[in-house]
Design a protein around this motif. Structure first.
Motif, mmCIF file in Angstrom:
data_model
loop_
_atom_site.group_PDB
_atom_site.id
_atom_site.type_symbol
_atom_site.label_atom_id
_atom_site.label_comp_id
_atom_site.label_asym_id
_atom_site.label_seq_id
_atom_site.Cartn_x
_atom_site.Cartn_y
_atom_site.Cartn_z
ATOM 1 N N TYR A 180 -2.112 1.430 -17.158
ATOM 2 C CA TYR A 180 -2.392 2.318 -18.353
ATOM 3 C C TYR A 180 -1.088 2.167 -18.850
ATOM 4 O O TYR A 180 0.020 1.995 -18.090
ATOM 5 C CB TYR A 180 -2.639 3.445 -17.977
ATOM 6 N N TYR B 115 -0.869 10.320 -18.570
ATOM 7 C CA TYR B 115 -2.151 9.558 -19.386
ATOM 8 C C TYR B 115 -2.712 10.946 -20.236
ATOM 9 O O TYR B 115 -3.138 10.729 -21.246
ATOM 10 C CB TYR B 115 -3.143 8.953 -18.307
ATOM 11 N N LEU B 116 -2.958 11.975 -19.352
ATOM 12 C CA LEU B 116 -3.578 13.087 -20.269
ATOM 13 C C LEU B 116 -2.837 13.376 -21.378
ATOM 14 O O LEU B 116 -3.066 13.869 -22.356
ATOM 15 C CB LEU B 116 -3.692 14.191 -19.297
ATOM 16 N N ARG C 65 -0.837 11.460 -22.990
ATOM 17 C CA ARG C 65 -0.618 10.554 -24.037
ATOM 18 C C ARG C 65 -1.904 10.515 -24.835
ATOM 19 O O ARG C 65 -2.000 10.409 -26.067
ATOM 20 C CB ARG C 65 -0.279 9.326 -23.220
ATOM 21 N N THR C 66 -3.153 10.581 -24.171
ATOM 22 C CA THR C 66 -4.285 10.286 -24.757
ATOM 23 C C THR C 66 -4.948 11.283 -25.385
ATOM 24 O O THR C 66 -5.946 11.464 -26.478
ATOM 25 C CB THR C 66 -5.260 9.703 -23.767
ATOM 26 N N GLY C 67 -4.786 12.707 -24.976
ATOM 27 C CA GLY C 67 -5.221 14.229 -25.373
ATOM 28 C C GLY C 67 -6.652 14.178 -25.189
ATOM 29 O O GLY C 67 -7.277 14.762 -25.800
ATOM 30 N N CYS C 68 -7.036 13.421 -24.011
ATOM 31 C CA CYS C 68 -8.411 13.360 -23.811
ATOM 32 C C CYS C 68 -8.924 14.864 -23.389
ATOM 33 O O CYS C 68 -8.167 15.637 -22.964
ATOM 34 C CB CYS C 68 -9.005 12.385 -22.768
ATOM 35 N N GLN C 69 -10.171 15.148 -23.374
ATOM 36 C CA GLN C 69 -10.963 16.221 -23.242
ATOM 37 C C GLN C 69 -10.959 16.237 -21.806
ATOM 38 O O GLN C 69 -11.180 15.569 -21.147
ATOM 39 C CB GLN C 69 -12.370 16.438 -23.865
ATOM 40 N N SER D 93 0.654 4.504 -20.228
ATOM 41 C CA SER D 93 1.234 5.704 -19.874
ATOM 42 C C SER D 93 1.970 5.478 -18.507
ATOM 43 O O SER D 93 2.960 6.375 -18.274
ATOM 44 C CB SER D 93 0.454 6.790 -20.270
ATOM 45 N N ASP D 94 1.598 4.580 -17.842
ATOM 46 C CA ASP D 94 2.181 4.530 -16.600
ATOM 47 C C ASP D 94 3.817 4.353 -16.501
ATOM 48 O O ASP D 94 4.354 3.604 -17.174
ATOM 49 C CB ASP D 94 1.448 3.429 -15.433
#
Length: 53
Positions: free
Chosen positions: A6, A45-46, A48-52, A8-9
């Motif tokens: 990814y 990753y969380l 960077r993406t702001g995923c739920q 963000s890695d």
């Protein structure tokens, strides 16, 4: 170990600089069962993406 990379890695060499700080905050109880690098990449990753959740 996962095969997909990814954006963000971080690379392992960069993680080795951060690893002593993370290890120092850990209580010495039982051996770790997960790769700390993989956990670090997941947190990045969380962030960077702001995923739920």
């Amino acid at each position: 170990m996962r095969t997909k990379k990814y954006p963000s890695d971080t690379i392992r060499e960069q993680f080795e600089i951060i690893k002593p700080l993370l290890e120092g905050a850990r209580k010495k109880t039982k051996p770790r069962t997960v790769d700390l690098y993989e956990v670090w990449c997941a947190v990045l990753y969380l962030l960077r993406t702001g995923c739920q959740w």
